[in-house]
Design a protein around this motif. Structure first.
Motif, short mmCIF file in Angstrom:
data_model
loop_
_atom_site.label_atom_id
_atom_site.label_comp_id
_atom_site.label_asym_id
_atom_site.label_seq_id
_atom_site.Cartn_x
_atom_site.Cartn_y
_atom_site.Cartn_z
N ILE A 93 0.73 -1.22 -0.13
CA ILE A 93 0.01 0.00 -0.09
C ILE A 93 0.79 1.12 -0.06
CG2 ILE A 93 -1.84 1.18 1.15
CD1 ILE A 93 -2.49 -1.91 0.16
N ARG A 94 0.90 2.07 -0.99
CA ARG A 94 1.61 3.12 -1.17
C ARG A 94 1.12 4.49 -1.38
NH1 ARG A 94 0.97 3.15 -6.97
NH2 ARG A 94 0.05 1.33 -7.66
N LYS A 95 1.73 5.43 -1.34
CA LYS A 95 1.22 6.77 -1.44
C LYS A 95 0.97 7.17 -2.91
CE LYS A 95 3.06 8.65 2.67
NZ LYS A 95 1.90 8.89 3.37
N ASP A 96 -0.01 8.13 -3.25
CA ASP A 96 -0.26 8.24 -4.83
C ASP A 96 0.78 9.41 -5.23
OD1 ASP A 96 -1.11 10.80 -3.70
OD2 ASP A 96 -3.19 10.42 -3.80
N GLN A 97 0.81 9.89 -6.15
CA GLN A 97 1.76 10.94 -6.94
C GLN A 97 1.60 11.94 -6.03
OE1 GLN A 97 0.85 11.32 -10.97
NE2 GLN A 97 1.70 9.35 -11.54
N GLU A 98 0.30 12.47 -5.39
CA GLU A 98 0.48 13.87 -4.66
C GLU A 98 0.78 13.34 -3.29
OE1 GLU A 98 -1.97 12.47 -6.42
OE2 GLU A 98 -1.61 14.05 -8.24
N GLY A 99 1.35 12.52 -2.78
CA GLY A 99 1.95 11.96 -1.48
C GLY A 99 0.80 11.61 -0.51
N ASN A 100 -0.48 11.26 -1.00
CA ASN A 100 -1.64 10.90 -0.13
C ASN A 100 -1.70 9.35 -0.04
OD1 ASN A 100 -2.36 13.54 -0.06
ND2 ASN A 100 -3.55 13.59 -1.99
N GLY A 101 -2.39 8.76 0.87
CA GLY A 101 -2.56 7.67 1.02
C GLY A 101 -1.67 6.67 1.66
N GLY A 102 -1.45 5.47 1.52
CA GLY A 102 -0.46 4.60 1.95
C GLY A 102 -1.02 3.92 3.24
N ASP A 103 -2.38 4.07 3.58
CA ASP A 103 -2.76 3.62 4.76
C ASP A 103 -3.43 2.26 4.62
OD1 ASP A 103 -1.81 6.05 5.89
OD2 ASP A 103 -3.91 6.95 5.69
N ILE A 104 -3.23 1.36 5.63
CA ILE A 104 -4.08 0.06 5.81
C ILE A 104 -4.98 0.25 6.95
CG2 ILE A 104 -3.82 -2.20 6.29
CD1 ILE A 104 -1.08 -2.35 5.00
N GLU A 105 -6.26 -0.11 6.76
CA GLU A 105 -7.31 -0.04 7.93
C GLU A 105 -7.85 -1.36 7.97
OE1 GLU A 105 -11.62 2.10 9.26
OE2 GLU A 105 -10.20 2.86 7.66
N LEU A 106 -7.88 -2.01 8.92
CA LEU A 106 -8.32 -3.54 9.04
C LEU A 106 -9.34 -3.43 10.30
CD1 LEU A 106 -5.00 -5.46 8.88
CD2 LEU A 106 -6.41 -4.81 6.99
N ALA A 107 -10.51 -3.77 10.10
CA ALA A 107 -11.29 -3.85 11.26
C ALA A 107 -12.46 -4.85 11.39
CB ALA A 107 -12.28 -2.38 11.19
N ALA A 108 -12.53 -5.65 12.43
CA ALA A 108 -13.34 -6.67 12.93
C ALA A 108 -13.28 -7.76 11.87
CB ALA A 108 -14.75 -5.91 13.15
N SER A 109 -12.21 -7.96 11.26
CA SER A 109 -12.15 -9.05 10.03
C SER A 109 -11.07 -9.66 10.43
CB SER A 109 -11.99 -8.26 8.77
OG SER A 109 -13.02 -7.32 8.50
N LYS A 110 -10.84 -10.79 9.26
CA LYS A 110 -9.97 -11.78 9.56
C LYS A 110 -9.05 -11.63 8.08
CE LYS A 110 -9.11 -16.85 10.20
NZ LYS A 110 -9.74 -18.29 10.11
N VAL A 111 -7.70 -11.53 8.49
CA VAL A 111 -6.66 -11.17 7.44
C VAL A 111 -5.55 -12.41 7.73
CG1 VAL A 111 -5.27 -9.48 6.37
CG2 VAL A 111 -7.58 -8.77 7.20
N LYS A 112 -5.05 -12.79 6.50
CA LYS A 112 -3.82 -13.57 6.60
C LYS A 112 -3.21 -13.16 5.35
CE LYS A 112 -2.28 -18.57 6.71
NZ LYS A 112 -2.72 -19.75 6.80
N ALA A 113 -1.94 -12.88 5.65
CA ALA A 113 -0.92 -12.34 4.68
C ALA A 113 0.15 -12.99 4.62
CB ALA A 113 -0.91 -10.85 4.67
N THR A 114 0.96 -13.34 3.37
CA THR A 114 2.04 -14.15 3.53
C THR A 114 2.97 -13.75 2.20
OG1 THR A 114 1.10 -16.00 4.55
CG2 THR A 114 3.30 -16.36 3.38
N SER A 115 4.19 -13.37 2.58
CA SER A 115 5.19 -12.96 1.51
C SER A 115 6.64 -13.01 1.87
CB SER A 115 4.70 -11.52 1.06
OG SER A 115 4.84 -10.66 2.11
N TYR A 116 7.44 -12.65 0.90
CA TYR A 116 8.91 -12.68 1.17
C TYR A 116 9.26 -11.38 2.25
CZ TYR A 116 13.99 -12.71 0.25
OH TYR A 116 15.31 -12.61 0.43
N TYR A 117 8.89 -10.27 1.77
CA TYR A 117 8.97 -9.21 2.63
C TYR A 117 7.71 -8.82 3.20
CZ TYR A 117 13.30 -7.46 0.19
OH TYR A 117 14.62 -7.36 -0.41
N PRO A 118 7.80 -7.98 4.23
CA PRO A 118 6.49 -7.86 5.08
C PRO A 118 5.08 -8.16 4.36
CG PRO A 118 8.20 -6.12 5.55
CD PRO A 118 8.47 -6.71 4.33
N ALA A 119 4.39 -9.18 4.87
CA ALA A 119 3.31 -9.47 4.50
C ALA A 119 2.10 -8.13 4.47
CB ALA A 119 2.51 -10.52 5.18
N LEU A 120 2.28 -7.34 5.30
CA LEU A 120 1.46 -5.94 5.22
C LEU A 120 2.31 -4.95 5.37
CD1 LEU A 120 -1.69 -6.63 7.90
CD2 LEU A 120 -1.38 -7.05 5.28
#
Length: 613
Positions: free
Chosen positions: A208-235
Motif C-alpha cells: 500500500i503506497r502513496k499516490d503521486q500527490e503523497g496521499n494514502g499509503g494507509d491500511i485499515e483493518l477492522a473486525a475482520s480476519k486477515v492472513k497475509a504471506t510474502s517474502y518481505y513484510p506481508a502487510l
C-alpha cells in the motif's frame, strides 16, 4: 427554377417511399463494455452467453449467473469497460473468468477513471497466467462487498490493483506474483475474510503506497480476519497501519511480518500474530490499546521479534493483563512479575492488554465513618481502574453490617460508578427485654393500677437500628419508671383465733387430770427395812413415813429407775389404808399439779396455733 427544385424533392420522396422498412430501422445501441470479447449492445444485453450474463445500462450493473468466461483465443480481457461510471458486477451462483494465453489478458479491466463494485452472494474465480497481467486492474477504486466470494490467481501480475481497495464483509483470496493487493489505500472491514499472498521473492502480500500527490499509503483493518504471506513484510504500509478488532496473521519468509512507514495502532481487542525473520514494527509510533499481540522471530540468529525503533506503548486507559517473553536462550519470562516490559528485547513476545475503566464507589447512607472498600480483596481508596468483568466487593463501616457482593463492570459508563447501600446494625434491646421480664414477674393484681407498665411495654418498637439506641434505652427506662411508680393494694390484718381457751381456774375437781397412783405403797414393817418403792408417776408424792420405822421412806425420783427389781409388796387396799396417814397432801398436790399442767398445756396449744396461723 422553382419548378425544377420541386420536381427533384418530389422524386426523392417517391424513391424513399419505395425503400424497404428495414432500411429505415435504427441501429442498436452499443455500450462501452465487453464480456469475453463480445461488446454489449441493446440487442444482446439481456441474453449473453446463453443467458448467464446480462447488463442493465440504467444502473450499470452486469449480472453473472453461473457464467463461464474462458475464450482463450482472445488475448484480451474477461470483462472490460470504459463507461464513465462505476461498473457493478452482481454474482449469482458459480462464475469464472479464465485467461490462459501467455501473451496477456486481464480478468476484469477498467480504464483509469472507472471503478468496479462486486456484490451478491455468488462466487467468482479469476485465473490469469499472462505475464504482467492482473486479476482485477483499475486506476480507480475496487470494492467487493455483500456476501461475494472472490478468488484470484494472477501468476504473472497483481491479484488486485487499484486506487482504493475496500473489502466489506466479503471473502477474498487474492494471490499475485508481485502482490495480492497493490493500491494507495486498503480497507478490510465488517467481518471480511481475506487472504493475501505474493509468490515472488522481494514482494509483499499487500503493498500500500502513496499516490503521486503523497496521499494514502494507509491500511485499515477492522473486525475482520486477515492472513497475509510474502517474502518481505506481508502487510506493508507507506502510511499508517490500524488494526481495530478482528484477527491478523502475518508471515514473512525473509523479513519482518508487518511494517509501516507511519504509525501503528492496534486496538479494539484485535489479535495480531506475526512470524518473521526480522523484527516487525515501523518508523513511527507503536500504540496498543486493547489487544493481543503474539510476535515471534524464527530467525536462527538472536533477533528480537519487535523492532526497537518503535517499542509498543500501552495507551492510557489500558493495562497489561498478560505478558510473557522468550529470550535468546529459550527461557520463558513472566514480564508482569519481573517488572521488565521492554517488548523489543526478546525473540518471542506475547502480551495482552485490556481496557480499564475508572470505577468509583458511593457508599450510603451519608455520614458513615471508617468506610473501607475492598475489590478482589484489595483495599480501594478513591477510584480504581478495572477491566470489564465481575468482581467480589466487601465494604465495612462503623455501626453497619458488613457488605459482601459482586459488581459487574462493562464499557457502559453507567457501570463506572457503583453505589453500595449499607445496613445499620440493629439497636441493643437487652435493657428493654430485661425490663419486660421484670414486669412480667410482677402480680399485677397486687397493685392499684398496672396500666402504665402495660402501656410502656406496648410502646416498644422493635425495628430501631444502632443510630437510634437512645430511643431504645428510653423505652427501657419508661418501663422501669412505670414499675417504680406502682402502688400496692392495702393488705387485711390476719385474725388469730385460738382453737382452745384455757380456763383460769377449775370450778370443780380437775377433770381428766392424771392421778399418781403408786403401784406399791411402803408398809410399815418393824422387823425389816422398807423395800424400795417402784418408780412412781412424776406427779405422785411418797406416802407419809410409817411411824413404825425410824428410817424415812425413800423419796420417789421420776428420772431414776431402781437398779434392782424390788420384791412386789402386797397390794394396798385403797379403801382401807393400813397406815393412819392422810391422803390430802397428795390430793391437793395432784390437784395443783393438774391445774398447773392444764394451764401450761393451754398456753402451749395457743402458742402452737398462733405459730401455725
Amino acid at each position: 427554377m422553382k419548378k425544377k427544385l420541386f420536381a427533384i424533392l418530389l422524386s426523392i420522396v417517391m424513391v424513399a417511399g419505395l425503400l424497404p422498412a428495414t432500411a429505415l430501422a435504427a441501429e442498436p445501441t452499443v455500450y462501452d463494455i465487453w464480456v469475453d470479447g463480445v461488446q454489449v449492445t441493446s440487442e444482446n444485453k439481456d441474453n449473453l452467453f446463453s443467458g448467464t450474463v446480462s447488463y442493465d445500462p440504467a444502473t450499470h450493473t452486469l449480472s453473472l449467473n453461473n457464467a463461464t468466461l474462458d475464450n482463450d483465443t482472445m488475448s484480451d480481457y474477461g470483462i472490460k469497460t470504459t463507461i464513465p461510471s462505476t461498473l457493478k458486477i452482481r454474482l449469482t451462483g458459480t462464475n469464472s473468468i479464465t485467461r490462459t494465453d501467455p501473451g496477456g489478458g486481464v480478468g476484469i479491466y477498467l480504464n483509469y477513471s472507472n471503478s468496479v463494485e462486486i456484490t451478491g452472494d455468488g462466487t467468482l474465480v479469476i485465473n490469469v497466467i499472462g505475464e504482467n497481467y492482473d486479476g482485477i486492474s483499475t486506476g480507480a477504486d475496487v470494492k467487493i462487498s455483500d456476501k461475494a466470494n472472490v478468488t484470484i490467481n494472477a501468476e504473472g501480475g497483481l491479484g488486485i490493483a487499484g486506487r482504493m481497495v475496500e473489502i466489506d464483509g466479503a471473502t477474498v483470496n487474492s494471490t499475485g506474483l508481485y502482490a495480492g493487493i497493490d493500491a494507495h489505500w486498503l480497507k478490510i472491514i465488517n467481518g471480511a475474510d481475506v487472504t493475501l499472498k505474493a509468490t515472488q521473492d522481494g514482494r509483499n502480500g499487500a503493498y500500500i503506497r502513496k499516490d503521486q500527490e503523497g496521499n494514502g499509503g494507509d491500511i485499515e483493518l477492522a473486525a475482520s480476519k486477515v492472513k497475509a504471506t510474502s517474502y518481505y513484510p506481508a502487510l506493508f504500509a507507506r502510511g499508517n497501519l490500524t488494526v481495530n478488532g478482528g484477527e491478523v496473521n502475518c508471515t514473512s519468509t525473509a523479513d519482518g511480518a508487518i511494517w509501516a512507514k507511519g504509525n501503528i495502532l492496534i486496538k479494539g481487542g484485535a489479535k495480531v500474530i506475526t512470524d518473521g525473520k526480522s523484527p516487525m514494527g515501523g518508523n513511527g509510533t507503536f500504540t496498543v490499546e486493547e489487544a493481543e499481540i503474539d510476535a515471534k522471530n524464527t530467525n536462527e540468529n538472536n533477533t528480537p521479534a519487535i523492532s526497537d525503533e518503535c517499542v509498543p506503548v500501552i495507551a492510557d486507559g489500558y493495562h497489561l493483563n498478560y505478558a510473557k517473553a522468550v529470550d535468546s536462550e529459550g527461557t520463558e519470562i513472566d514480564l508482569l512479575s519481573s517488572g521488565t516490559q521492554d517488548f523489543a528485547k526478546y525473540k518471542n513476545v506475547h502480551f495482552i492488554t485490556k481496557a480499564v475503566y475508572p470505577v468509583s464507589f458511593v457508599v450510603t447512607p451519608d455520614g458513615l465513618t471508617n468506610v473501607v472498600v475492598k475489590v478482589n480483596g484489595q483495599e480501594v481508596t478513591g477510584s480504581v481502574s478495572l477491566e470489564a468483568g465481575t468482581y467480589p466487593v466487601e465494604v465495612t463501616a462503623d455501626n453497619c453490617k458488613a457488605y459482601t457482593g459482586n459488581i459487574t463492570i462493562t464499557p457502559d459508563t453507567a457501570t463506572h460508578t457503583q453505589t453500595i447501600a449499607m445496613t445499620y446494625l440493629p439497636a441493643d434491646y437487652t435493657k428493654v427485654d430485661a425490663a419486660i421480664a421484670k414486669a412480667n414477674a410482677l402480680e399485677k393484681d397486687n397493685y392499684k393500677d398496672f396500666s402504665a407498665v402495660e402501656e410502656a411495654i406496648n410502646a416498644v418498637v422493635r425495628d430501631k437500628n444502632i443510630t437510634e439506641q437512645g430511643e431504645v434505652d428510653a423505652m427501657a427506662k419508661a418501663i422501669e419508671d412505670a414499675m417504680a411508680a406502682l402502688v400496692k393494694k392495702p393488705t387485711e390484718a390476719p385474725t388469730a383465733t385460738p382453737t382452745a381457751t384455757p380456763t383460769a381456774a377449775p370450778s370443780a375437781s380437775p377433770t381428766a387430770a392424771p392421778t399418781a397412783t403408786p403401784t406399791v405403797k411402803p408398809t410399815a414393817t418393824p422387823s425389816a427395812s422398807p423395800t424400795a418403792v417402784p418408780t412412781a408417776t412424776p406427779t405422785a408424792k411418797p406416802t407419809a413415813t410409817p411411824s413404825a420405822s425410824p428410817t424415812a421412806a425413800p423419796t420417789a425420783t421420776p428420772t431414776v429407775k431402781p437398779t434392782a427389781t424390788p420384791t412386789p409388796a402386797p397390794k394396798a387396799d385403797p379403801n382401807n389404808p393400813k397406815t393412819g396417814s392422810s391422803n390430802l397432801p397428795v390430793v391437793f398436790g395432784s390437784a395443783a399439779l393438774v391445774l398447773s399442767g392444764g394451764a401450761l398445756a393451754a398456753v402451749l396449744i395457743y402458742k402452737k396455733k398462733r405459730h401455725e396461723k
